[in-house]
Design a protein around this motif. Sequence first.
Motif, PDB file in Angstrom:
ATOM      1  N   ALA A 161       0.831  -1.211   0.000  1.00  0.00           N
ATOM      2  CA  ALA A 161       0.000   0.000   0.000  1.00  0.00           C
ATOM      3  C   ALA A 161       0.863   1.258   0.000  1.00  0.00           C
ATOM      4  N   LYS A 200       0.903   4.047  -2.918  1.00  0.00           N
ATOM      5  CA  LYS A 200       0.645   5.459  -2.596  1.00  0.00           C
ATOM      6  C   LYS A 200       1.708   6.363  -3.212  1.00  0.00           C
ATOM      7  N   PRO A 226      -3.808   3.551  -2.087  1.00  0.00           N
ATOM      8  CA  PRO A 226      -4.980   3.000  -1.397  1.00  0.00           C
ATOM      9  C   PRO A 226      -4.860   3.216   0.115  1.00  0.00           C
ATOM     10  N   ALA A 272      -3.891   2.198   3.464  1.00  0.00           N
ATOM     11  CA  ALA A 272      -3.014   1.170   4.030  1.00  0.00           C
ATOM     12  C   ALA A 272      -3.716   0.437   5.168  1.00  0.00           C
ATOM     13  N   THR A 294      -5.871  -2.085   3.548  1.00  0.00           N
ATOM     14  CA  THR A 294      -5.022  -3.100   2.930  1.00  0.00           C
ATOM     15  C   THR A 294      -4.501  -4.088   3.969  1.00  0.00           C
ATOM     16  N   GLY A 309      -7.828  -0.680  -1.246  1.00  0.00           N
ATOM     17  CA  GLY A 309      -7.074  -1.285  -0.150  1.00  0.00           C
ATOM     18  C   GLY A 309      -7.542  -2.698   0.146  1.00  0.00           C
TER      19      GLY A 309
END
Length: 179
Positions: free
Chosen positions: A76, A80, A106, A108, A111, A154
């Motif tokens: 993630a 990003k 996304p 985190a 995720t 995520g």
Amino acid sequence: MPEPGSPGGEVALLVSVQSALVGRPGVLPVARAMSYFGEHSLGWLAVSALGALRQPHRRRQWIVAGVGTFTAHAAAVLIKRVVRRPRPHDPAVIVNVGVPSKLSFPSAHATSTTAAAILIGQATGRPLPVVLVPPMALSRMVLGVHYPSDVAAGVVVGAVVAKGIAALASRVGGRGVGH
């Protein structure tokens, strides 16, 4: 179509989520607690470590859960840095928690929570994704730090990473994560 000056698209959905939930008793404190727990996936890593210590017969599964959670968080963060989507900054969106980065896509938290829920669920035999993922994803919007597509992405990234880590662990160990 939104009126001029009113939020549209994902911002409108984010504002709707906040309008529906933020004023309810306990919602903000719980969302903030979830945020702190999920920060850098540390809460999930601690759960995985504790599981490995308390259940030596399932230690490998718990270690796989920790590795998968960490890997999902790292994925993630890398995404990003490539996408560079800024966090919500519309005046209609209320930010209810501090964040370590200005990047949004996304999520985190979504995720790592998804990966942790899948892999810890496999270690425990419990349906954790349906219990853990929706509240964490929703909390990111309640707190005003992610768009709906951030949390959806995520969840997808976390699920893909969990599946990949479980498959790799199965090949390396010669047995499935659930065995």
